[in-house]
Design an enzyme around this catalytic site. Structure first.
Site, PDB file in Angstrom:
ATOM      1  CG  ASP A  54      -1.843   1.203   1.252  1.00 39.79           C
ATOM      2  OD1 ASP A  54      -2.791   1.183   0.453  1.00 39.79           O
ATOM      3  OD2 ASP A  54      -1.628   2.159   2.030  1.00 39.79           O
ATOM      4  CE1 TYR A  59       0.201   8.080   2.847  1.00 36.10           C
ATOM      5  CE2 TYR A  59       0.795   5.877   2.135  1.00 36.10           C
ATOM      6  CZ  TYR A  59      -0.086   6.740   2.737  1.00 36.10           C
ATOM      7  OH  TYR A  59      -1.271   6.258   3.234  1.00 36.10           O
ATOM      8  CD  GLN A 176      -5.530   2.350   3.171  1.00 33.81           C
ATOM      9  OE1 GLN A 176      -4.648   3.006   3.703  1.00 33.81           O
ATOM     10  NE2 GLN A 176      -5.387   1.831   1.972  1.00 33.81           N
ATOM     11  CG  LEU A 207       1.543  -2.594  13.772  1.00 33.38           C
ATOM     12  CD1 LEU A 207       3.027  -2.710  13.438  1.00 33.38           C
ATOM     13  CD2 LEU A 207       1.080  -3.831  14.530  1.00 33.38           C
TER      14      LEU A 207
HETATM   15  P1  NAP Z   1       1.338   1.454  11.810  1.00 32.83           P
HETATM   16  O1  NAP Z   1       1.402   0.366  10.835  1.00 32.83           O
HETATM   17  O2  NAP Z   1       0.301   1.391  12.858  1.00 32.83           O
HETATM   18  O3  NAP Z   1       2.735   1.664  12.538  1.00 32.83           O
HETATM   19  C1  NAP Z   1       3.912   1.756  11.796  1.00 32.83           C
HETATM   20  C2  NAP Z   1       5.096   1.902  12.728  1.00 32.83           C
HETATM   21  O4  NAP Z   1       5.130   0.806  13.644  1.00 32.83           O
HETATM   22  C3  NAP Z   1       6.412   1.793  11.992  1.00 32.83           C
HETATM   23  O5  NAP Z   1       6.777   3.009  11.391  1.00 32.83           O
HETATM   24  C4  NAP Z   1       7.356   1.377  13.102  1.00 32.83           C
HETATM   25  O6  NAP Z   1       7.779   2.495  13.864  1.00 32.83           O
HETATM   26  C5  NAP Z   1       6.463   0.546  13.992  1.00 32.83           C
HETATM   27  N1  NAP Z   1       6.734  -0.880  13.813  1.00 32.83           N
HETATM   28  C6  NAP Z   1       6.375  -1.685  12.798  1.00 32.83           C
HETATM   29  N2  NAP Z   1       6.808  -2.938  12.975  1.00 32.83           N
HETATM   30  C7  NAP Z   1       7.486  -2.926  14.137  1.00 32.83           C
HETATM   31  C8  NAP Z   1       8.204  -3.896  14.866  1.00 32.83           C
HETATM   32  N3  NAP Z   1       8.298  -5.162  14.446  1.00 32.83           N
HETATM   33  N4  NAP Z   1       8.780  -3.531  16.033  1.00 32.83           N
HETATM   34  C9  NAP Z   1       8.691  -2.257  16.492  1.00 32.83           C
HETATM   35  N5  NAP Z   1       8.051  -1.284  15.836  1.00 32.83           N
HETATM   36  C10 NAP Z   1       7.449  -1.611  14.676  1.00 32.83           C
HETATM   37  O7  NAP Z   1       1.176   2.886  11.137  1.00 32.83           O
HETATM   38  P2  NAP Z   1       1.050   3.476   9.699  1.00 32.83           P
HETATM   39  O8  NAP Z   1       2.301   3.275   8.919  1.00 32.83           O
HETATM   40  O9  NAP Z   1       0.532   4.853   9.882  1.00 32.83           O
HETATM   41  O10 NAP Z   1      -0.090   2.647   9.007  1.00 32.83           O
HETATM   42  C11 NAP Z   1       0.178   1.561   8.139  1.00 32.83           C
HETATM   43  C12 NAP Z   1      -0.079   1.935   6.708  1.00 32.83           C
HETATM   44  O11 NAP Z   1      -1.455   2.302   6.533  1.00 32.83           O
HETATM   45  C13 NAP Z   1       0.692   3.163   6.191  1.00 32.83           C
HETATM   46  O12 NAP Z   1       2.046   2.864   5.922  1.00 32.83           O
HETATM   47  C14 NAP Z   1      -0.125   3.487   4.985  1.00 32.83           C
HETATM   48  O13 NAP Z   1       0.178   2.586   3.940  1.00 32.83           O
HETATM   49  C15 NAP Z   1      -1.544   3.268   5.498  1.00 32.83           C
HETATM   50  N6  NAP Z   1      -2.179   4.498   6.015  1.00 32.83           N
HETATM   51  C16 NAP Z   1      -3.209   5.016   5.310  1.00 32.83           C
HETATM   52  C17 NAP Z   1      -3.851   6.169   5.721  1.00 32.83           C
HETATM   53  C18 NAP Z   1      -5.004   6.713   4.922  1.00 32.83           C
HETATM   54  O14 NAP Z   1      -5.446   7.841   5.136  1.00 32.83           O
HETATM   55  N7  NAP Z   1      -5.511   5.947   3.999  1.00 32.83           N
HETATM   56  C19 NAP Z   1      -3.439   6.822   6.904  1.00 32.83           C
HETATM   57  C20 NAP Z   1      -2.394   6.242   7.635  1.00 32.83           C
HETATM   58  C21 NAP Z   1      -1.770   5.082   7.188  1.00 32.83           C
HETATM   59  P3  NAP Z   1       9.171   3.273  13.611  1.00 32.83           P
HETATM   60  O15 NAP Z   1       8.853   4.184  12.495  1.00 32.83           O
HETATM   61  O16 NAP Z   1       9.382   3.980  14.906  1.00 32.83           O
HETATM   62  O17 NAP Z   1      10.190   2.289  13.239  1.00 32.83           O
END
Ligand code: NAP
Length: 332
Positions: A54, A59, A176, A207
């Site tokens: 995704d 981004y 999403q 997460l």
């Molecule tokens: P998330 O998946 O909840 O958290 C990501 C963060 O968790 C990573 O940057 C990392 O932090 C940490 N992490 C991941 N695996 C880990 C592990 N094994 N151990 C320790 N820490 C870990 O947050 P998100 O990236 O915001 O959401 C996921 C995806 O959803 C995004 O990348 C994007 O593709 C999508 N998204 C979409 C929208 C929308 O409006 N549609 C909004 C938000 C997100 P560190 O950076 O500190 O390493």
């Protein structure tokens, strides 16, 4: 390891129920990026059977899509289901909603070029634009689908009523929304709508921006432009409540399932309905716990115990609303 998959209307390949989120890979709002690690984590995901990647133009203002494109070159494209987005524009480092047909026609070409491909598997409207009727947005996206540039259509951050408007004009395969065991507004109407209409929900922030990975403490600091400096969940004194809840959930997961809180958080999303958990990771080691999310299930009793732990510790909950981008200001 057997990765669970799910069928998505319009796609011929079953999609893995964990998708790699690449927002942080774009660098912007996450304190920067490392291209080598980013390419390595994308390929690690694909080699492990996670086929959904995704991304979005916003981004890193194109950087995330560029890196995904590089990672998929050299024989990886056919392994991937690319989900990208449309309808946010940016200027001077700020993003605005723009779901006009002209913007979409322009963006799709930039996205295809950055991704080094001639089709997008899943094309999602990033945020609803109050200045453009949803039917107009849906119509141009459906044209792109008929032209073969896009295989399936999705939305993001849409209400049930907005999805209804979209579906009157074009076939909708996915939505999403934000969803994790701390942020569950969609339980009210979006998730029931998804189930009723045979859609799939790509849960973002599974997460909770790293909180549910279990390594963030009250003292953890975030560098540069990392959005967690402004996320109200990560501010004192509220952060302590979430950190304590995560610790208690980790004990619960280990005692009952021999799993970590990270695996519990992903499993929680997967057992709520026709969902895919988007897991944001920016280096290969962050996917080490991938297989622990599969091969077991949470039942109603476990859901109730998790709810009790969350409400015992989180007395002052707050949602992910701080992330919503503004609408455009039209100058007449
Ligand atoms: P998330 O998946 O909840 O958290 C990501 C963060 O968790 C990573 O940057 C990392 O932090 C940490 N992490 C991941 N695996 C880990 C592990 N094994 N151990 C320790 N820490 C870990 O947050 P998100 O990236 O915001 O959401 C996921 C995806 O959803 C995004 O990348 C994007 O593709 C999508 N998204 C979409 C929208 C929308 O409006 N549609 C909004 C938000 C997100 P560190 O950076 O500190 O390493």
């Amino acid at each position: 390891m057997t990765i669970e998959t799910i069928e998505v209307e319009g796609l011929s390949t079953p999609v893995s129920r964990i998708g790699l989120g690449t927002w942080a890979i774009g660098g912007w709002m996450w304190g920067g990026t490392d291209e080598k690690d980013s390419i390595a984590v994308i390929r690690r995901a694909l080699d492990s059977g996670v086929n959904l990647i995704d991304t979005a133009p916003a981004y890193g203002f194109g950087a995330s899509e560029e890196i995904v494109g590089k990672a998929l070159a050299d024989g990886y494209r056919h392994k991937a289901v690319i989900a990208t987005k449309v309808a946010l524009e940016w200027q001077d480092g700020k993003v605005f909603r723009n779901a006009s047909p002209e913007r979409i026609r322009h963006e799709v070409e930039d996205t295809l070029r950055r991704l080094r491909t001639d089709y997008i598997d899943l094309y999602q409207v990033h945020w609803p634009d109050p200045l453009v009727p949803i039917e107009e947005t849906a119509a141009v996206l459906d044209d792109l689908r008929k032209e073969g540039k896009v295989r399936a259509l999705g939305v993001s951050n849409f209400s049930a009523a907005q999805m209804d408007a979209f579906r009157r004009v074009a076939p909708l395969s996915t939505t999403q929304p934000p969803y994790n065991l701390f942020e569950r507004d969609i339980d009210r109407d979006v998730l029931p709508y998804v189930k009723q209409h045979g859609l799939v929900a790509l849960a973002y922030g599974a997460l909770c921006r790293g909180l549910l990975a279990g390594r963030i403490g009250a003292e953890t600091r975030f560098e540069g432009d990392d959005l967690r400096q402004h996320d109200p969940k990560f501010r004192a004194p509220r952060r302590q409540q979430y950190v304590d809840a995560v610790k208690a959930l980790d004990v619960f997961a280990r005692d009952n399932f021999d799993k970590s809180v990270l695996a519990l958080a992903v499993r929680w999303v997967l057992d709520r309905g026709p969902t895919i958990a988007l897991w944001g990771a920016r280096r290969p080691s962050q996917l080490d716990g991938l297989e622990a999310a599969f091969g077991w299930r949470l039942d109603d009793k476990a859901f109730a115990q998790i709810d009790a732990i969350v409400s015992q510790f989180v007395k002052d909950p707050v949602g992910p609303e701080f992330m919503a981008p503004p609408q455009r200001v039209l100058v007449s």
